[in-house]
Design a protein around this motif. Structure first.
Motif, PDB file in Angstrom:
ATOM      1  N   ASP A  82       5.153   9.741 -14.211  1.00  0.00           N
ATOM      2  CA  ASP A  82       5.818  10.376 -15.362  1.00  0.00           C
ATOM      3  C   ASP A  82       4.775  11.439 -16.112  1.00  0.00           C
ATOM      4  O   ASP A  82       4.995  12.455 -16.682  1.00  0.00           O
ATOM      5  N   ALA A  83       3.425  10.903 -16.229  1.00  0.00           N
ATOM      6  CA  ALA A  83       2.494  11.671 -16.916  1.00  0.00           C
ATOM      7  C   ALA A  83       1.944  12.724 -16.104  1.00  0.00           C
ATOM      8  O   ALA A  83       1.487  13.976 -16.467  1.00  0.00           O
ATOM      9  N   TYR A  84       1.856  12.537 -14.529  1.00  0.00           N
ATOM     10  CA  TYR A  84       1.491  13.515 -13.861  1.00  0.00           C
ATOM     11  C   TYR A  84       2.318  13.960 -12.744  1.00  0.00           C
ATOM     12  O   TYR A  84       2.450  13.384 -11.708  1.00  0.00           O
ATOM     13  N   PRO A  85       3.510  14.823 -12.766  1.00  0.00           N
ATOM     14  CA  PRO A  85       4.530  15.385 -12.236  1.00  0.00           C
ATOM     15  C   PRO A  85       3.691  15.755 -10.640  1.00  0.00           C
ATOM     16  O   PRO A  85       4.396  15.788  -9.665  1.00  0.00           O
ATOM     17  N   GLN A  86       2.427  16.045 -10.736  1.00  0.00           N
ATOM     18  CA  GLN A  86       2.049  16.600  -9.418  1.00  0.00           C
ATOM     19  C   GLN A  86       1.466  15.486  -8.585  1.00  0.00           C
ATOM     20  O   GLN A  86       0.896  15.874  -7.421  1.00  0.00           O
ATOM     21  N   LEU A  87       1.530  14.267  -8.990  1.00  0.00           N
ATOM     22  CA  LEU A  87       0.998  12.982  -8.252  1.00  0.00           C
ATOM     23  C   LEU A  87       2.298  12.223  -7.752  1.00  0.00           C
ATOM     24  O   LEU A  87       3.384  12.354  -8.377  1.00  0.00           O
ATOM     25  N   ASP A  88       2.410  11.848  -6.420  1.00  0.00           N
ATOM     26  CA  ASP A  88       3.160  11.112  -5.855  1.00  0.00           C
ATOM     27  C   ASP A  88       2.672   9.730  -5.333  1.00  0.00           C
ATOM     28  O   ASP A  88       1.606   9.880  -4.753  1.00  0.00           O
ATOM     29  N   PHE A  89       3.017   8.451  -5.700  1.00  0.00           N
ATOM     30  CA  PHE A  89       2.635   7.264  -5.390  1.00  0.00           C
ATOM     31  C   PHE A  89       3.400   6.629  -4.220  1.00  0.00           C
ATOM     32  O   PHE A  89       4.552   6.779  -4.296  1.00  0.00           O
ATOM     33  N   VAL A  90       2.608   5.822  -3.418  1.00  0.00           N
ATOM     34  CA  VAL A  90       3.355   4.995  -2.320  1.00  0.00           C
ATOM     35  C   VAL A  90       2.509   3.633  -2.608  1.00  0.00           C
ATOM     36  O   VAL A  90       1.497   3.377  -2.409  1.00  0.00           O
ATOM     37  N   LEU A  91       3.412   2.559  -2.970  1.00  0.00           N
ATOM     38  CA  LEU A  91       2.814   1.412  -3.492  1.00  0.00           C
ATOM     39  C   LEU A  91       3.420   0.307  -2.547  1.00  0.00           C
ATOM     40  O   LEU A  91       4.616   0.345  -2.293  1.00  0.00           O
ATOM     41  N   THR A  92       2.657  -0.346  -1.943  1.00  0.00           N
ATOM     42  CA  THR A  92       3.167  -1.347  -0.914  1.00  0.00           C
ATOM     43  C   THR A  92       2.289  -2.945  -1.368  1.00  0.00           C
ATOM     44  O   THR A  92       1.401  -2.804  -1.775  1.00  0.00           O
ATOM     45  N   ALA A  93       3.108  -3.929  -1.007  1.00  0.00           N
ATOM     46  CA  ALA A  93       2.555  -5.228  -1.240  1.00  0.00           C
ATOM     47  C   ALA A  93       2.531  -5.976   0.129  1.00  0.00           C
ATOM     48  O   ALA A  93       3.573  -6.237   0.547  1.00  0.00           O
ATOM     49  N   ALA A  94       1.613  -6.552   0.652  1.00  0.00           N
ATOM     50  CA  ALA A  94       1.481  -7.182   1.966  1.00  0.00           C
ATOM     51  C   ALA A  94       1.152  -8.644   1.891  1.00  0.00           C
ATOM     52  O   ALA A  94       0.465  -9.337   1.059  1.00  0.00           O
ATOM     53  N   SER A  95       1.864  -9.344   2.656  1.00  0.00           N
ATOM     54  CA  SER A  95       1.745 -10.845   2.661  1.00  0.00           C
ATOM     55  C   SER A  95       0.530 -11.482   3.434  1.00  0.00           C
ATOM     56  O   SER A  95       0.309 -12.706   3.301  1.00  0.00           O
ATOM     57  N   ASP A  96      -0.300 -10.386   4.148  1.00  0.00           N
ATOM     58  CA  ASP A  96      -1.431 -11.161   4.916  1.00  0.00           C
ATOM     59  C   ASP A  96      -2.146  -9.835   5.208  1.00  0.00           C
ATOM     60  O   ASP A  96      -1.614  -8.776   5.164  1.00  0.00           O
ATOM     61  N   ALA A  97      -3.267 -10.143   5.898  1.00  0.00           N
ATOM     62  CA  ALA A  97      -4.191  -8.788   5.950  1.00  0.00           C
ATOM     63  C   ALA A  97      -3.462  -7.880   7.299  1.00  0.00           C
ATOM     64  O   ALA A  97      -3.713  -6.747   6.983  1.00  0.00           O
ATOM     65  N   GLY A  98      -2.845  -8.658   8.370  1.00  0.00           N
ATOM     66  CA  GLY A  98      -2.223  -7.679   9.325  1.00  0.00           C
ATOM     67  C   GLY A  98      -1.197  -6.722   8.886  1.00  0.00           C
ATOM     68  O   GLY A  98      -1.225  -5.544   9.074  1.00  0.00           O
ATOM     69  N   ALA A  99      -0.421  -7.278   7.687  1.00  0.00           N
ATOM     70  CA  ALA A  99       0.858  -6.583   7.287  1.00  0.00           C
ATOM     71  C   ALA A  99      -0.107  -5.293   6.277  1.00  0.00           C
ATOM     72  O   ALA A  99       0.624  -4.326   6.500  1.00  0.00           O
ATOM     73  N   GLN A 100      -0.791  -5.606   5.713  1.00  0.00           N
ATOM     74  CA  GLN A 100      -1.709  -4.532   5.019  1.00  0.00           C
ATOM     75  C   GLN A 100      -2.210  -3.497   5.882  1.00  0.00           C
ATOM     76  O   GLN A 100      -2.187  -2.470   5.552  1.00  0.00           O
ATOM     77  N   VAL A 101      -2.824  -3.944   6.818  1.00  0.00           N
ATOM     78  CA  VAL A 101      -3.396  -2.875   8.037  1.00  0.00           C
ATOM     79  C   VAL A 101      -2.280  -1.778   8.503  1.00  0.00           C
ATOM     80  O   VAL A 101      -2.294  -0.915   8.257  1.00  0.00           O
ATOM     81  N   ASN A 102      -1.274  -2.508   8.702  1.00  0.00           N
ATOM     82  CA  ASN A 102       0.078  -1.703   9.103  1.00  0.00           C
ATOM     83  C   ASN A 102       0.602  -0.812   7.941  1.00  0.00           C
ATOM     84  O   ASN A 102       0.933   0.187   7.985  1.00  0.00           O
ATOM     85  N   ASP A 103       0.545  -1.523   6.757  1.00  0.00           N
ATOM     86  CA  ASP A 103       0.908  -0.585   5.419  1.00  0.00           C
ATOM     87  C   ASP A 103       0.237   0.835   5.378  1.00  0.00           C
ATOM     88  O   ASP A 103       0.741   1.674   5.216  1.00  0.00           O
ATOM     89  N   ILE A 104      -1.125   0.471   5.460  1.00  0.00           N
ATOM     90  CA  ILE A 104      -2.207   1.446   5.131  1.00  0.00           C
ATOM     91  C   ILE A 104      -2.163   2.660   6.422  1.00  0.00           C
ATOM     92  O   ILE A 104      -2.049   3.660   6.141  1.00  0.00           O
ATOM     93  N   GLU A 105      -1.807   2.047   7.598  1.00  0.00           N
ATOM     94  CA  GLU A 105      -1.648   2.910   8.558  1.00  0.00           C
ATOM     95  C   GLU A 105      -0.460   3.929   8.758  1.00  0.00           C
ATOM     96  O   GLU A 105      -0.400   4.965   8.806  1.00  0.00           O
TER      97      GLU A 105
END
Length: 308
Positions: free
Chosen positions: A49-72
């Motif tokens: 809301d404060a910065y219209p020029q910013l777009d965020f992608v938020l993910t929450a992973a249940s383990d390390a492997g899932a987090q690697v996939n999220d980042i990729e």
């Protein structure tokens, strides 16, 4: 609180362009992580809301492997300009995060750290050596004649190593003997099982350094189930409202706590956003100190409406 800030080099993007910031965090597998997820979501919504020029992608992973996939996926499908990441574990996340950094993406690492120094542009965390040291000093103050204790460690990470090293340095020469030390993974159920094992192995335990409030909950449950009355107290950490309330109420088993705020994720996201939309220098290290919570100051750290 201490803050070491270095120069920002090429991290600010033109304000008329859309800048994509990826935020990758562990899922709410325990109370502290639940609070961290709450603060991450609230911060992302507020900053969009404060910065219209910013777009965020938020993910929450249940383990390390899932987090690697999220980042990729963030890199491949969203073309992120910056990554804010709280690693599920240090070792398996280090190579993929290093690859992201080498591609030119700004990297902010939060809390758990990487197993190789110098990859991230910004590091935001609590004072983990201080967390362990404050905990150890409290143990020494409560056990002036020494005694036998057991220790529950968290998930295998750089910050867990720092906490344990800080704790061990604080109790050195005090006469306090660590009978046993195992990973409880910052999890109530795992800690219940670990403490059950400790209780079966050791007939006399004077105190427990649980090193985390969720683990302390599991430890207390195991002690109660076993009917043991030899343990004088349990020291957790992180400032969970349940534990702070016990300190306020004078609970003999939880006489103190040590702060480690989950809202540090908000600090990391905000500092990264500022770096993306301005020329403000935000690289370096930002450290949030740990404070001993006692009956004398506990009201200052009690937030009954907090999710954690």
């Amino acid at each position: 609180m201490s803050c070491t800030i270095l120069a920002l080099s090429g991290a600010a993007w033109a304000q008329d362009d859309t800048t994509v910031i990826g935020v990758s965090i562990p899922a709410a597998t325990h109370g502290w992580a639940g609070g961290m997820n709450f603060h991450a979501q609230e911060t992302v919504e507020r900053l969009e809301d404060a910065y219209p020029q910013l777009d965020f992608v938020l993910t929450a992973a249940s383990d390390a492997g899932a987090q690697v996939n999220d980042i990729e996926d963030m890199v491949a499908t969203r073309g992120i300009d910056a990554l804010v990441v709280l690693p599920f574990e240090s070792d398996p996340l280090t190579p993929p995060i290093q690859s992201v950094a080498e591609s030119g993406v700004w990297v902010t690492v939060v809390d758990r750290g990487l197993s190789q120094d110098g990859i991230e542009d910004l590091y935001v965390a609590g004072d983990n050596p201080g967390f362990g040291h404050v905990s150890g000093q409290y143990m020494v103050s409560q056990m002036p004649d020494g005694g036998d204790i057991v220790v529950l460690r968290g998930i295998p990470t750089t910050i867990d190593n720092e906490r344990v090293e800080g704790f061990e340095s604080a109790i050195e020469g005090s006469g306090i003997n660590i009978l046993d030390m195992e990973h409880g993974n910052w999890n109530r159920d795992d800690s219940f099982n670990v403490m059950q094992d400790f209780l079966q192995k050791h007939d006399q335990i004077d105190a427990v350094w649980a090193s985390d409030d969720d683990m302390a909950v599991g430890v207390l449950a195991a002690i109660e189930a076993a009917g043991r009355d030899d343990i004088q107290f349990v020291l957790g950490g992180a400032g969970m409202k349940e534990m702070v309330k016990r300190v306020i109420d004078g609970d003999e088993m939880i006489p103190a706590d040590v702060t480690y705020p989950p809202a540090m994720i908000a600090t990391a996201i905000e500092m990264t956003a500022v770096g993306m939309v301005s020329n403000a220098p935000v690289s370096g290290t930002f450290t949030i100190g740990s404070v001993l919570i006692t009956p004398e100051n506990a009201e200052q750290y009690y937030y009954p409406d907090s999710p954690f």
